[in-house]
Design a protein around this motif. Structure first.
Motif, PDB file in Angstrom:
ATOM      1  N   ILE A   1      -7.832   5.165  89.951  1.00  0.00           N
ATOM      2  CA  ILE A   1      -7.376   5.823  88.731  1.00  0.00           C
ATOM      3  C   ILE A   1      -7.831   7.269  88.791  1.00  0.00           C
ATOM      4  O   ILE A   1      -9.001   7.552  89.041  1.00  0.00           O
TER       5      ILE A   1
ATOM      6  N   ASP B   1      -3.893  10.675  85.096  1.00  0.00           N
ATOM      7  CA  ASP B   1      -3.689   9.567  84.156  1.00  0.00           C
ATOM      8  C   ASP B   1      -4.614   9.767  82.959  1.00  0.00           C
ATOM      9  O   ASP B   1      -5.746   9.273  82.943  1.00  0.00           O
TER      10      ASP B   1
ATOM     11  N   VAL C   1      -5.730   5.561  79.834  1.00  0.00           N
ATOM     12  CA  VAL C   1      -5.943   4.398  80.684  1.00  0.00           C
ATOM     13  C   VAL C   1      -6.308   3.206  79.804  1.00  0.00           C
ATOM     14  O   VAL C   1      -7.142   3.323  78.901  1.00  0.00           O
TER      15      VAL C   1
END
Length: 207
Positions: free
Chosen positions: A189, A194, A197
């Motif tokens: 990740i 991103d 999350v």
């Protein structure tokens, strides 16, 4: 104790070499010989001679064809084995580089663990503070292991139309499909990309 905040070592990273393969079809050796009767005989003697000649010709042609077919099989299987070895090595290299780049929890603990004696630093892991804001993995971290697409690019050969399908026609696709995915690699990740999350599952499995 004073933690070594800004004592950085040069970062050593390994880049995955590019691999792009254009797979080949099996070599052609022509059509399999058949037992054809050529010409027309008007008496039994000529018919017998013609049949004997055609029989010998057919046997010699079949023996030659079988020898070529054996050579064809050996050459193409060796070619496929070589391609498979390249794909296997590249997949293993991709897995190793990702595992080194994104260590697991135990490895991370060993990186941040330092050895102090009377506030004097005795030992520090070389990878401590190795990532910088300019690195593409600065805010990336490992959340587990799984499968990712292979970095190697494989191009399949064009299949020509034919009445008789070659027994090796599907081998390139089967080989490419088998090494399309690399398993047991870190799943990442990147918080720089991103921003939101979410974790799905029970509290015990997600905490």
């Amino acid at each position: 104790a004073v933690y070594p905040y800004f004592s950085r070592s040069p970062r050593l990273t390994e880049e995955l070499p590019k691999l792009e393969l254009n797979l080949e079809t099996a070599p052609s050796i022509g059509e399999k010989p058949g037992a054809n009767m050529i010409g027309m005989s008007f008496n039994l003697q000529m018919l017998a001679l013609n049949a004997g000649f055609q029989g010998v010709r057919y046997l010699l042609g079949k023996r030659k064809y079988n020898k070529k077919e054996q050579q064809r099989e050996e050459i193409y299987r060796a070619y496929l084995a070589n391609v498979e070895e390249q794909l296997k090595q590249h997949a293993n290299q991709q897995r190793t580089i990702l595992q080194n780049k994104f260590p697991d929890q135990i490895q991370c603990e060993s990186i941040v663990r330092i050895q102090l004696e009377e506030n004097i630093l005795l030992n520090k892991h070389i990878r401590l503070w190795e990532r910088r804001p300019t690195d593409d993995d600065f805010l990336a971290f490992r959340v587990g292991t799984g499968e990712v697409s292979a970095a190697a690019k494989v191009h399949l050969p064009q299949q020509s139309l034919t009445l008789n399908k070659d027994e090796y026609a599907d081998c390139p696709k089967e080989l490419a499909d088998h090494y399309r995915i690399v398993s047991d690699v870190p799943l990442i990740i990147n918080l720089a990309k991103d921003r939101a999350v979410g974790l799905i599952g029970s509290r015990e499995s997600t905490m």
